[in-house]
Design an enzyme around this catalytic site. Structure first.
Site, PDB file in Angstrom:
ATOM      1  N   ARG A   1      12.881 -31.478  23.883  1.00 37.55           N
ATOM      2  CA  ARG A   1      14.187 -30.923  23.539  1.00 37.55           C
ATOM      3  C   ARG A   1      15.290 -31.444  24.457  1.00 37.55           C
ATOM      4  O   ARG A   1      16.443 -31.081  24.269  1.00 37.55           O
ATOM      5  CB  ARG A   1      14.130 -29.406  23.708  1.00 37.55           C
ATOM      6  CG  ARG A   1      14.023 -28.659  22.376  1.00 37.55           C
ATOM      7  CD  ARG A   1      13.824 -27.218  22.729  1.00 37.55           C
ATOM      8  NE  ARG A   1      14.271 -26.262  21.792  1.00 37.55           N
ATOM      9  CZ  ARG A   1      13.472 -25.621  20.935  1.00 37.55           C
ATOM     10  NH1 ARG A   1      12.216 -25.953  20.816  1.00 37.55           N
ATOM     11  NH2 ARG A   1      13.958 -24.674  20.176  1.00 37.55           N
TER      12      ARG A   1
ATOM     13  N   ARG B   1      15.666 -15.383   8.373  1.00 37.98           N
ATOM     14  CA  ARG B   1      14.265 -15.810   8.566  1.00 37.98           C
ATOM     15  C   ARG B   1      13.348 -14.618   8.855  1.00 37.98           C
ATOM     16  O   ARG B   1      13.697 -13.704   9.599  1.00 37.98           O
ATOM     17  CB  ARG B   1      14.204 -16.793   9.736  1.00 37.98           C
ATOM     18  CG  ARG B   1      12.788 -17.107  10.186  1.00 37.98           C
ATOM     19  CD  ARG B   1      12.689 -18.404  10.919  1.00 37.98           C
ATOM     20  NE  ARG B   1      13.393 -18.426  12.191  1.00 37.98           N
ATOM     21  CZ  ARG B   1      13.490 -19.513  12.965  1.00 37.98           C
ATOM     22  NH1 ARG B   1      12.923 -20.658  12.583  1.00 37.98           N
ATOM     23  NH2 ARG B   1      14.144 -19.472  14.105  1.00 37.98           N
TER      24      ARG B   1
HETATM   25  P1  ADP Z   1      12.872 -24.401  12.196  1.00 36.63           P
HETATM   26  O1  ADP Z   1      11.404 -24.392  12.505  1.00 36.63           O
HETATM   27  O2  ADP Z   1      13.440 -25.791  12.067  1.00 36.63           O
HETATM   28  O3  ADP Z   1      13.698 -23.557  13.124  1.00 36.63           O
HETATM   29  P2  ADP Z   1      12.072 -22.851   9.844  1.00 36.63           P
HETATM   30  O4  ADP Z   1      11.018 -23.683   9.210  1.00 36.63           O
HETATM   31  O5  ADP Z   1      11.650 -21.637  10.585  1.00 36.63           O
HETATM   32  O6  ADP Z   1      13.053 -23.763  10.757  1.00 36.63           O
HETATM   33  O7  ADP Z   1      13.104 -22.450   8.690  1.00 36.63           O
HETATM   34  C1  ADP Z   1      14.243 -21.617   8.981  1.00 36.63           C
HETATM   35  C2  ADP Z   1      14.513 -20.679   7.785  1.00 36.63           C
HETATM   36  O8  ADP Z   1      14.999 -21.441   6.685  1.00 36.63           O
HETATM   37  C3  ADP Z   1      13.258 -19.953   7.303  1.00 36.63           C
HETATM   38  O9  ADP Z   1      13.634 -18.645   6.922  1.00 36.63           O
HETATM   39  C4  ADP Z   1      12.796 -20.783   6.091  1.00 36.63           C
HETATM   40  O10 ADP Z   1      12.119 -19.989   5.115  1.00 36.63           O
HETATM   41  C5  ADP Z   1      14.131 -21.306   5.549  1.00 36.63           C
HETATM   42  N1  ADP Z   1      14.011 -22.664   4.981  1.00 36.63           N
HETATM   43  C6  ADP Z   1      13.225 -23.683   5.426  1.00 36.63           C
HETATM   44  N2  ADP Z   1      13.407 -24.786   4.652  1.00 36.63           N
HETATM   45  C7  ADP Z   1      14.345 -24.444   3.712  1.00 36.63           C
HETATM   46  C8  ADP Z   1      14.959 -25.164   2.621  1.00 36.63           C
HETATM   47  N3  ADP Z   1      14.653 -26.446   2.368  1.00 36.63           N
HETATM   48  N4  ADP Z   1      15.877 -24.506   1.879  1.00 36.63           N
HETATM   49  C9  ADP Z   1      16.191 -23.199   2.159  1.00 36.63           C
HETATM   50  N5  ADP Z   1      15.649 -22.475   3.157  1.00 36.63           N
HETATM   51  C10 ADP Z   1      14.736 -23.082   3.930  1.00 36.63           C
HETATM   52  P1  AMP Z   2      11.765 -22.428  18.521  1.00 37.46           P
HETATM   53  O1  AMP Z   2      10.674 -21.580  17.934  1.00 37.46           O
HETATM   54  O2  AMP Z   2      11.441 -23.892  18.519  1.00 37.46           O
HETATM   55  O3  AMP Z   2      13.114 -22.140  17.891  1.00 37.46           O
HETATM   56  O4  AMP Z   2      11.859 -22.014  20.059  1.00 37.46           O
HETATM   57  C1  AMP Z   2      12.153 -20.683  20.430  1.00 37.46           C
HETATM   58  C2  AMP Z   2      12.492 -20.605  21.915  1.00 37.46           C
HETATM   59  O5  AMP Z   2      11.338 -20.997  22.711  1.00 37.46           O
HETATM   60  C3  AMP Z   2      13.618 -21.508  22.407  1.00 37.46           C
HETATM   61  O6  AMP Z   2      14.922 -20.977  22.164  1.00 37.46           O
HETATM   62  C4  AMP Z   2      13.286 -21.590  23.918  1.00 37.46           C
HETATM   63  O7  AMP Z   2      13.612 -20.385  24.586  1.00 37.46           O
HETATM   64  C5  AMP Z   2      11.757 -21.710  23.887  1.00 37.46           C
HETATM   65  N1  AMP Z   2      11.333 -23.134  23.735  1.00 37.46           N
HETATM   66  C6  AMP Z   2      10.644 -23.675  22.689  1.00 37.46           C
HETATM   67  N2  AMP Z   2      10.411 -24.975  22.905  1.00 37.46           N
HETATM   68  C7  AMP Z   2      10.982 -25.285  24.103  1.00 37.46           C
HETATM   69  C8  AMP Z   2      11.102 -26.475  24.860  1.00 37.46           C
HETATM   70  N3  AMP Z   2      10.604 -27.653  24.424  1.00 37.46           N
HETATM   71  N4  AMP Z   2      11.738 -26.416  26.052  1.00 37.46           N
HETATM   72  C9  AMP Z   2      12.232 -25.255  26.519  1.00 37.46           C
HETATM   73  N5  AMP Z   2      12.188 -24.097  25.846  1.00 37.46           N
HETATM   74  C10 AMP Z   2      11.563 -24.095  24.648  1.00 37.46           C
END
Ligand code: ADP
Ligand code: AMP
Length: 228
Positions: free
Chosen positions: A98, A137
């Site tokens: 990141r 989400r």
């Molecule tokens: P990330 O892991 O990148 O943070 P997520 O996979 O958790 O994202 O997705 C974030 C939210 O958006 C979830 O609630 C998911 O169901 C929704 N989502 C994911 N892909 C799409 C899409 N192509 N269109 C609409 N909603 C989506």
């Molecule tokens: P994510 O599920 O990827 O959105 O991550 C959720 C939270 O976990 C982030 O906002 C950070 O607090 C921590 N985190 C996840 N991955 C990392 C990373 N590579 N470096 C530092 N913090 C992380």
């Protein structure tokens, strides 16, 4: 550690781009283990340990957990996976690296193993879509599957379609923490993509389409890059 070649792939994009959703769909098709640092931290948070208290200080505010701790947690997990699954053919990293320091640590760790990154998939979604995705989400407390109240609703309210577990809203999916997390992404994570672009491993996918369409596109782009 085994001598088996392991494919290392990365799925990257702003928070809410759909990394977790897509990784869950494509990793099994490509025989990859989905390794999400956010999921590793959520497991640690549940353990109610001293380490959990340390992680919570950063996690709930949407701040990055310190690099040293993140790297330690991630590599310990990968080592454990390799021990448990000696035939492991690949890892799909989600949420790591990141920032530039984490990217450098990954390069170093892979070089020590004689490995390199096979592909980096960038899921591209405009910033104004992300807040709606994140504040709606829902995540399964049991298997970690991701849903959305509106865009990917579970068939039964509050219940996971995959395992019947209870769905919850993440403590960092508040508008304030989302703003902070997106700020960190554009300031610290997006700039490291140039490194992968220069290596010729970056694949950009339009993530602003139906979930299944995006998954098909990722699979098509990755199939030739993963050696099994
Ligand atoms: P990330 O892991 O990148 O943070 P997520 O996979 O958790 O994202 O997705 C974030 C939210 O958006 C979830 O609630 C998911 O169901 C929704 N989502 C994911 N892909 C799409 C899409 N192509 N269109 C609409 N909603 C989506
Ligand atoms: P994510 O599920 O990827 O959105 O991550 C959720 C939270 O976990 C982030 O906002 C950070 O607090 C921590 N985190 C996840 N991955 C990392 C990373 N590579 N470096 C530092 N913090 C992380």
């Amino acid at each position: 550690m085994t001598d088996q070649t392991v494919n290392y792939l990365i799925i990257v994009g702003p928070q809410g781009a759909g990394k977790g959703t897509q990784a869950a769909a494509v990793a099994p098709e490509l025989s990859l283990e989905h390794v999400a640092t956010g999921d590793l931290f959520r497991t640690i948070l549940k353990s109610e340990s001293e380490l959990g208290d340390e992680v919570r200080k950063y996690y709930d505010q949407g701040a990055l957990v310190p690099d040293e701790l993140t790297i330690r947690v991630l590599f310990a997990h990968i080592e454990r996976l390799q021990e448990e699954k000696p035939s492991l053919s690949g890892v799909l990293l989600d949420g790591f690296p990141r920032n530039a320091a984490q990217a450098a640590s990954l390069d170093e760790a892979l070089a020590e193993r004689g490995e390199s990154i096979s592909a980096v998939v960038l899921i591209d979604v405009p910033r104004d879509e992300l807040m709606k995705r994140l504040t709606g989400r829902l995540v399964c407390s049991s298997c970690g599957a991701t849903f959305h109240r509106e865009f990917n609703a579970p068939s039964k309210e509050g219940i996971c379609d995959k395992c019947g577990g209870e769905l919850f809203q993440r403590s960092d999916d508040t508008p304030e923490a989302v703003e902070k997390r997106l700020g960190i992404y554009y300031e610290q994570t997006e700039p490291i993509l140039d490194h992968y672009r220069e290596q010729g491993v970056l694949v950009t996918i339009d993530g602003n389409r139906e979930i299944d369409t995006v998954a098909q596109d990722i699979l098509l782009s990755l199939k030739e890059r993963v050696s099994n």
